[in-house]
Design a protein around this motif. Structure first.
Motif, mmCIF file in Angstrom:
data_model
loop_
_atom_site.group_PDB
_atom_site.id
_atom_site.type_symbol
_atom_site.label_atom_id
_atom_site.label_comp_id
_atom_site.label_asym_id
_atom_site.label_seq_id
_atom_site.Cartn_x
_atom_site.Cartn_y
_atom_site.Cartn_z
ATOM 1 N N THR A 159 0.687 -1.338 0.074
ATOM 2 C CA THR A 159 -0.143 -0.079 0.246
ATOM 3 C C THR A 159 0.820 1.231 0.059
ATOM 4 N N GLY A 160 0.660 2.061 -0.886
ATOM 5 C CA GLY A 160 1.326 3.246 -0.973
ATOM 6 C C GLY A 160 2.451 3.407 -2.096
ATOM 7 N N ARG A 161 2.884 4.552 -2.585
ATOM 8 C CA ARG A 161 3.778 4.803 -3.607
ATOM 9 C C ARG A 161 4.914 5.769 -2.870
ATOM 10 N N PRO A 162 6.372 5.595 -3.436
ATOM 11 C CA PRO A 162 6.556 4.732 -4.346
ATOM 12 C C PRO A 162 6.575 3.331 -3.929
ATOM 13 N N THR A 163 6.520 2.406 -4.891
ATOM 14 C CA THR A 163 6.849 1.120 -4.687
ATOM 15 C C THR A 163 8.342 0.684 -4.591
ATOM 16 N N VAL A 164 8.517 -0.338 -3.956
ATOM 17 C CA VAL A 164 9.931 -0.824 -3.791
ATOM 18 C C VAL A 164 10.527 -0.713 -5.060
ATOM 19 N N ALA A 165 9.907 -1.593 -6.001
ATOM 20 C CA ALA A 165 10.596 -1.693 -7.410
ATOM 21 C C ALA A 165 10.828 -0.488 -7.931
ATOM 22 N N GLU A 166 9.706 0.571 -7.972
ATOM 23 C CA GLU A 166 9.973 1.866 -8.576
ATOM 24 C C GLU A 166 11.197 2.568 -8.110
ATOM 25 N N LEU A 167 11.458 2.419 -6.663
ATOM 26 C CA LEU A 167 12.758 3.134 -6.288
ATOM 27 C C LEU A 167 14.056 2.639 -6.571
ATOM 28 N N VAL A 168 14.005 1.121 -6.524
ATOM 29 C CA VAL A 168 15.176 0.557 -7.212
ATOM 30 C C VAL A 168 15.455 0.740 -8.637
ATOM 31 N N ASP A 169 14.595 0.792 -9.383
ATOM 32 C CA ASP A 169 14.812 1.094 -10.830
ATOM 33 C C ASP A 169 15.263 2.710 -10.787
ATOM 34 N N ARG A 170 14.659 3.585 -10.215
ATOM 35 C CA ARG A 170 15.144 5.114 -9.897
ATOM 36 C C ARG A 170 16.535 5.062 -9.533
ATOM 37 N N LEU A 171 17.157 4.483 -8.514
ATOM 38 C CA LEU A 171 18.263 4.632 -7.863
ATOM 39 C C LEU A 171 19.398 3.993 -8.429
#
Length: 239
Positions: A159-171
């Motif tokens: 529940t919530g954003r950013p998701t873990v996958a989104e953060l990993v991809d961004r970082l």
């Protein structure tokens, strides 16, 4: 004064998750004596049922990493339904510096080194108080990792954003490793999702770490002391 201890967890049908709750209860039993277990969702017994069978004043210990709906609304409702008025409730398990230390240890086990980027993975919540708890937990972890390991980026699994996958991809960057710190109590569906988030390494959930069990034990001892103090004052006032 005898006090019944009730460890309350969310509830899961995942055998590994149930095993973790059982290990926590066993660890507390070794420190405090018999401990009953209750669940607020998925399976039983629920806190109302366990408290209805208690034969002494009770201390309820919520095994939750943030003070969300289950801690602030669901659990008090179940206690009220039990009809018991001699129940003390400790605060939620997290956030706490002890949990930050356990997360750091899990990260080191997974291969994290100072300078690696860290994403703290939490289940997430729509409850503002719980979200504040999670932000504080991430800040505690950042302080524990030291200046080379901070900041810690907070991501969500459910529940919530950013998701873990989104953060990993961004970082992710060339020559910059990204590790996931699991701010999850036990193995299960949420923890399994982290393996597919694209990080260089994923730390294990907190689990029944001895320091975590000791933290729960201290919470019970403090609640017992408050109960004794309250009972003593009530007795004096009746004289």
């Amino acid at each position: 004064m005898t006090v019944d201890v009730v460890l309350v967890a969310h509830g899961t049908r995942n055998p590994r998750g149930l095993a973790t709750v059982a290990e926590l209860a066993a660890g507390l039993t070794g420190r405090l004596g018999p401990v009953r277990t209750a669940f607020v969702d998925v399976l039983g017994p629920n806190p109302r049922e366990v408290l209805a069978e208690a034969t002494a004043p009770a201390v309820v210990v919520p095994a939750f990493l943030a003070s969300g709906y289950h801690v602030r609304t669901d659990l008090p409702a179940r206690i009220a339904e039990s009809g018991r008025r001699d129940v003390a409730v400790t605060r939620a398990l997290g956030p706490d510096p002890v949990l930050a230390a356990v997360m750091r240890a899990r990260l080191v086990e997974a291969g994290w080194r100072p300078g690696d980027t860290v994403v703290m993975a939490a289940a997430g919540s729509s409850d503002p108080a719980a979200r504040r708890d999670l932000v504080r937990a991430a800040n505690l972890l950042a302080a524990r990792l030291g200046p080379q390991g901070s900041p810690v980026h907070l991501g969500f699994v459910a529940t919530g954003r950013p998701t873990v996958a989104e953060l990993v991809d961004r970082l992710r960057r060339p020559r910059r490793r990204v590790y996931i710190a699991s701010y999850l109590l036990a193995p299960g569906v949420f923890a399994d999702r982290l393996a597919d988030a694209g990080a260089d390494g994923v730390a294990a959930p907190l689990g029944a770490h001895p320091d975590l069990v000791a933290l729960l034990g201290r919470r019970v001892v403090e609640a017992r002391a408050r109960r004794l103090s309250s009972t003593s004052r009530d007795s004096q006032n009746r004289r």
